[in-house]
Design an enzyme around this catalytic site. Structure first.
Site: not given
Lengths: 561, 561
Positions: B205, B377
């Site tokens: 990610d 994130h």
């Protein structure tokens, strides 16, 4: 604190000895700054700027203040005082001068030079009066005193306005860099002197009222730029505002030190920096500059390009480089420096430019990852200094959206301005200063005036609403030709659609429904074109809604032959 | 590092023993995540999400990945693995299942429950397989191992995919909160074990790869929320994402402690929190909840409203409150908490909401002025941990725009992944893992598929270009009726315009020019409708351009009778 009310009526006649203040822009928005002061039947205007449109104002080039409030009284205007030469403070001057060409334009040397170079493009020769900090000038009943302030363009001024109603201090845009590039400090001594005299109303820049602390000095960018130059062995491209003389100066200084040539790109950049150099605001070492058209012939490590486009403007060179649609081809190892703020509303466009440049291998440096920009507007800490030094009897936060004006009002309250003497107004709200007390007395109509192409004000809210529908859903036009004697269909239905996303072949399926509606109308003896239009619109609208769940604009055209 | 090239051709046939990886979304953009793995003629899909449109995609509801690449091979699909239940990972599942309804959908308990409740609205009953962290499941040639990861929704998974070509670790979206609300940590031990085994390719990610350091724990928001509750003596309104179970939990906990009732508002909020409560992911104390329709009857100091609309969505309750277009009337002293990220592209809309709420007297608390949000994130510091623990032979940054993927690639390079083993790809680029080496071998067509109303894919780039022109400039349609035997004008010209900003009366001035053009055509014997259209368009276009400096869309309609 006194808040505006949506139901405010028109203000009463201005009492003798009172000062009236009406912002036609800049209160409740960032931009389009324009304030009208009225005393004894005479008017003084401070600033006359534009606002840039938002996405829900499609196709609009610029937004002007509505001059309606003063249109019948242009002869009463003593002067327009420009605090500095940013577009949101001077951009509407050409449009105001179209209405009365000989309104005296008052400002500092650089401010006047930049507005004059702009007016040349509009073929207007203004009547100007140059002023300098420390000076006092009288315009009718308005005794103006100008004070130096520091901002992101040189030669900015605050203005103190004395009338028999009292002393008003309007800061204009400012910050308080204590080590400014040009040594020209915001005149806190002057603010203190006015405070001692008694400021009846302070109008102060709210843009950064929500930001705690203090704005860093412009000077602190220099080591960052220096390091970027030291670590770059390919092309360097710097994008910044076309009026930020000190920022450009810092890049020129770094270029000179690192032995790179400089090219300027972008019409406003070239024009403004030419003016600034000619007047001595920008120091350009001999032999430093090259023509931007020659830049491709220099080795990448020997040049710096300074350009506009830092806000992601799609037609600017920088966006076109990001899209590989420009002679300058970004290559692995190039460095692009966005040495500017990110103006709210431009986030998506700037992000696209950063991604595009990154894709082709450029290292993109921006305020998000390095200190390559400092704001031009005083933060909360600095605003407190001004409030404490001027100790105003009344306070009116200006130049800001609601969130900024409210935050600034809180700061004023914390410094001891009584809540009932803090006035939060928005555009069009009328504030009178009577017997040392400022209060809201009414409101005047004050809308957006849209500039689109050559026209001013022709694009209305209705047109914008149509544009939004057309932009979201497209349209379907249906043309039928009717025999005016029989009422029968003799041509069409012909269907044209754009942007609807409906397969043109599908329209065959609605034609029988249109024909049926018209046949029934004819049978019922309906010969009225308006009614026939309604029937056509209804038939098509229902079909699109049922089958596609959409609502494009439907334009029925009935032609009688 | 190996970069995609715009001139990539179609890939070669996949060699035996090789693994092919094609992202149909999520590489070069944030959203629409979907990756197709191919081995030995069989396919495995990881995630199937939507992208939300930008302002230059007007009227579009959603953007899907283009399924064309797999459309002829749907029977080869072994399964769709969903890493978690955010829209950008599951939103396109209903559209994929329309093409083949019985593709097995694999995910964790909460992920499946949320996609199932969504599919009910699409009247689809999926074939599902629930998995849990630590499990291994084989789907044809793909041996999948699931690992717990922490994210801004509970029950997220990473997936390790073993084939004879090697071991691929796909992190999904993740961060590494070391004190997560539910005690469920990102399985670094598992990552280390895989690293020891040998990760041939890491797909990780990239969303926050540009952000230095570490994401703060969700837990650290609690004292901030507590203080907000303690200092509020009027209504509290909290806006956050409808899937952020832990954020809602924190608000429920604060409400319980401070003796306020809670109402949920917004369809997706009510639906998702119902699912989360039923499955035990959300703890709701008895007697805490009230119906949102009753909230007006409670004293303001006794209630909290939790709603959607944190991104400024114009139809959401929060925007309508800001515009005084909602039964709940914001009043002086109310507190509004935007406990969410600000998704890029929504800045202007959110700013409008903040200003609107502030105007009516609310105190608005958001991530810009208090720690009321932490990202879901991993930031650069955390990404380095994953790179160092898994020590991948090859690295492919995923889930990010170019700027994020490049930043992530630099991190990989710094941890020792050889530059020639770092592959930066974008959507449609084909990456093959052969003999332990990942490399780009071609590209497949991979565009945007737009959902608008009920239609999928009917709105094309051409329609969007038309919408942009219509939205910026409006249109002018000109209808003329021509006698098909004589070629003479028998009806019209009739002019209709919308959004052009031109005074309808002005059109009288162009009619003679249209008539003249058609008369000359008739004199020249031109009877071709296409040619007549061109003449009409040219006459009107020139006039608009000369007089108004604008370029609206011009639609000439020639009807023959």
């Amino acid at each position: 604190m006194s808040h505006p009310h949506p139901d405010l009526g028109l203000p009463p006649v201005l009492p003798t000895g009172a000062l009236r203040i009406v912002a036609l822009g800049g209160l409740g928005e960032i931009g389009r700054n324009m304030t009208v002061f009225e005393f004894d039947g005479r008017l003084l205007i401070v600033d006359c700027g534009v606002l840039f449109p938002e996405p829900d104002q499609p196709g609009v080039d610029l937004i002007l203040p509505d001059f309606d409030y003063i249109r019948d009284r242009l002869d009463d205007v003593e002067a327009v005082v420009l605090t500095h030469a940013h577009e949101d403070h001077i951009g509407a001057v050409p449009y105001l001068l179209r209405e009365r060409a000989d309104i005296p334009i008052v400002g500092s040397r650089l401010t006047l030079a930049l507005i004059e170079s702009k007016l040349v493009e509009h073929r207007i020769q203004p009547v100007t009066l140059e002023v300098v900090e420390g000076q006092r000038r009288r315009f009718g009943p308005f005794e103006c005193e100008f004070l130096a302030v520091n901002h992101s363009i040189p030669d900015a001024l605050a203005v103190a306005i004395r009338t028999d109603a009292g002393l008003v201090l309007h800061t204009g845009d400012f910050k308080m860099d204590q080590l400014p590039m040009d040594g020209r400090l915001t005149d806190l001594g002057g603010f203190a002197r006015l405070g001692a005299e008694g400021v009846d109303l302070l109008m102060s820049d709210s843009t950064n009222a929500e930001v705690p602390g203090f704005v860093t000095s412009e000077r602190e960018i220099a080591p960052v730029i220096d390091e970027i130059f030291r670590n770059s062995d390919k092309r360097i491209i710097v994008a910044c505002f076309a009026s930020h003389v000190h920022r450009v100066q810092q890049v020129l200084d770094a270029a000179e030190q690192h032995g790179r040539k400089v090219a300027l790109m972008g019409r406003s950049m070239v024009r403004n920096m030419g003016v600034a150099r000619d007047l001595g605001y920008l120091r350009v070492p001999g032999g430093l500059m090259v023509d931007s058209r020659e830049i491709e012939s220099w080795p990448p490590e020997d040049v710096v390009l300074i350009c506009t486009g830092s806000q992601g403007e799609p037609m600017a060179a920088l966006s076109r480089m990001a899209n590989r649609d420009h002679p300058i081809r970004i290559a692995e190892g190039d460095t692009v420096l966005l040495a500017s703020s990110l103006v709210p509303g431009n986030e998506t466009a700037v992000n696209k430019v950063i991604n595009g440049l990154t894709r082709w291998g450029a290292r993109v440096i921006h305020k998000g990852n390095a200190r390559v920009h400092v704001s031009g507007h005083a933060a909360a800490g600095e605003l407190l200094y001004v409030l404490n030094l001027t100790r105003p009897s009344n306070f009116l936060p200006v130049h800001g959206e609601w969130r900024h004006m409210r935050a600034h009002a809180r700061l004023a309250s914390l410094t001891g301005v009584p809540d009932e003497h803090i006035v939060i107004a928005e555009d069009g709200v009328v504030v009178d200063l009577i017997d040392g007390r400022a209060s809201i007395v009414g409101a005047v109509p004050c809308g957006y005036v849209f500039v689109d192409g050559t026209s001013v004000g022709d694009v209305t809210d209705v047109a914008l609403k149509d544009r939004r529908i057309l932009g979201d859903e497209g349209f379907i036009s249906v043309v039928v030709v009717i025999d005016s004697t029989t009422g029968r269909l003799t041509g069409g239905p012909e269907i044209h659609a754009r942007g609807s996303g409906i397969d043109p072949d599908d329209f065959e399926r609605v034609i029988p429904q249109i024909e049926k509606a018209l046949q029934e109308a004819a049978a019922d003896g309906i010969a009225d074109v308006q009614q026939m239009r309604r029937l056509v619109r209804r038939a098509v609208g229902r079909w699109v809604s049922d089958v596609y769940r959409r609502r494009p604009m439907i334009i029925p055209v009935v032609v009688e032959v």
